[in-house]
Motif scaffolding. Structure first.
Motif, short mmCIF file in Angstrom:
data_model
loop_
_atom_site.label_atom_id
_atom_site.label_comp_id
_atom_site.label_asym_id
_atom_site.label_seq_id
_atom_site.Cartn_x
_atom_site.Cartn_y
_atom_site.Cartn_z
N ILE A 168 -11.26 -2.21 -9.98
CA ILE A 168 -11.45 -3.57 -10.50
C ILE A 168 -10.35 -4.49 -9.99
N LEU A 169 -9.11 -4.00 -9.98
CA LEU A 169 -7.99 -4.82 -9.48
C LEU A 169 -8.16 -5.15 -8.01
N LEU A 170 -8.65 -4.21 -7.21
CA LEU A 170 -8.91 -4.50 -5.80
C LEU A 170 -9.95 -5.61 -5.65
N LEU A 171 -11.00 -5.55 -6.46
CA LEU A 171 -12.04 -6.58 -6.40
C LEU A 171 -11.52 -7.93 -6.90
N ILE A 172 -10.81 -7.92 -8.01
CA ILE A 172 -10.25 -9.17 -8.55
C ILE A 172 -9.23 -9.76 -7.58
N ASN A 229 -1.09 -6.57 -5.82
CA ASN A 229 -0.32 -7.23 -4.76
C ASN A 229 -0.92 -6.91 -3.38
N PHE A 230 -1.30 -5.65 -3.16
CA PHE A 230 -1.93 -5.28 -1.90
C PHE A 230 -3.23 -6.05 -1.71
N ALA A 231 -4.08 -6.04 -2.72
CA ALA A 231 -5.39 -6.70 -2.61
C ALA A 231 -5.23 -8.18 -2.30
N THR A 232 -4.31 -8.84 -3.00
CA THR A 232 -4.15 -10.28 -2.77
C THR A 232 -3.53 -10.58 -1.41
N PRO A 279 -3.31 9.12 -13.18
CA PRO A 279 -4.09 10.35 -13.22
C PRO A 279 -5.50 10.23 -13.81
N SER A 280 -5.79 9.24 -14.59
CA SER A 280 -7.05 9.22 -15.34
C SER A 280 -8.16 8.47 -14.62
N ILE A 281 -9.36 8.77 -15.04
CA ILE A 281 -10.55 8.07 -14.53
C ILE A 281 -10.46 6.59 -14.90
N THR A 282 -9.93 6.28 -16.08
CA THR A 282 -9.76 4.88 -16.49
C THR A 282 -8.86 4.15 -15.50
N ALA A 283 -7.77 4.80 -15.10
CA ALA A 283 -6.84 4.18 -14.16
C ALA A 283 -7.51 3.94 -12.81
N ILE A 284 -8.31 4.88 -12.37
CA ILE A 284 -9.02 4.72 -11.09
C ILE A 284 -10.00 3.56 -11.19
N GLY A 285 -10.70 3.46 -12.32
CA GLY A 285 -11.61 2.33 -12.54
C GLY A 285 -10.87 1.00 -12.54
N ILE A 301 0.84 -1.20 0.00
CA ILE A 301 0.00 0.00 0.00
C ILE A 301 0.87 1.25 0.00
N ILE A 302 2.02 1.21 0.66
CA ILE A 302 2.95 2.35 0.61
C ILE A 302 3.42 2.57 -0.83
N MET A 303 3.74 1.48 -1.52
CA MET A 303 4.19 1.59 -2.91
C MET A 303 3.06 2.11 -3.82
N VAL A 304 1.82 1.72 -3.53
CA VAL A 304 0.68 2.27 -4.29
C VAL A 304 0.65 3.79 -4.10
N LEU A 305 0.74 4.23 -2.85
CA LEU A 305 0.68 5.67 -2.57
C LEU A 305 1.84 6.42 -3.22
#
Length: 180
Positions: A56-60, A153-156, A46-52, A35-39
């Motif tokens: 999705i990656l968190l859910l998967i 990696n964080f999600a898993t 920067p984009s809305i696509t990336a946030i989406g 999570i530190i590396m994510v931050l």
């Protein structure tokens, strides 16, 4: 090089079907570091696509971990470490390996979505890097990754730890911080 990769794959697969000690590194440090590396890599998202994609990656990642934790076995050795914590051992089994392969393929797919081009040699290099991260603390902490890889990696890792702690409450005792 190919023989080295094959030996590492063998060691990684073999380790999946053997009991290993439950550690704070796997259940606490990996999710916190991820999570530190994510931050630290948020500038690259920067984009809305990336946030989406991040959502999705968190859910998967969470779904993959429910699969990976589904057949995990925990064994109490009946022993205690120097901090009087119980020593537990974990055997991950086949669903863990399947989930790991799925995570690797998803990470490669996201990289391709963002314009990376991979040939067989580059995929082999990425596979080698991921296996080394799975086998070595130094390789994990020194590894590189994009925000998408760190989110997955964080999600898993976070979900895996949570699943195990819910199914086996004694794990909390085995990884709690104790000062001598």
């Amino acid at each position: 090089m190919i023989i080295f990769i094959i030996l590492l794959i063998y060691k990684f697969i073999k380790g999946t079907f053997e009991y290993e000690k439950v550690t704070q590194f796997e259940l606490v440090i990996i999710p916190v570091y991820s999570i530190i590396m994510v931050l630290l890599n948020l500038n690259d998202m920067p984009s809305i696509t990336a946030i989406g994609i991040a959502i999705i990656l968190l859910l998967i990642g969470t779904a993959i971990e429910f699969l990976q934790a589904s057949k995990t076995q925990i064994k109490d050795t009946g022993k205690f470490d120097s901090y009087n914590r119980p020593i537990l051992e974990v055997k991950r089994n086949l669903p863990y390996l399947v989930g790991w392969i799925g995570s690797f393929l998803i990470a490669i797919s996201i990289e391709i979505f963002y314009g990376s081009h991979f040939n067989a040699e580059e995929i082999s290099r990425e596979l080698l890097a991921e296996i080394l991260k799975g086998l070595s603390v130094i390789a994990f902490l020194g590894g590189h990754g994009t925000w998408s890889v760190w989110i997955l990696n964080f999600a898993t890792s976070f979900s895996y730890g949570c699943c195990l702690m819910i199914r086996y409450p004694k794990i909390k005792e085995a990884i709690r911080q104790k000062i001598k």
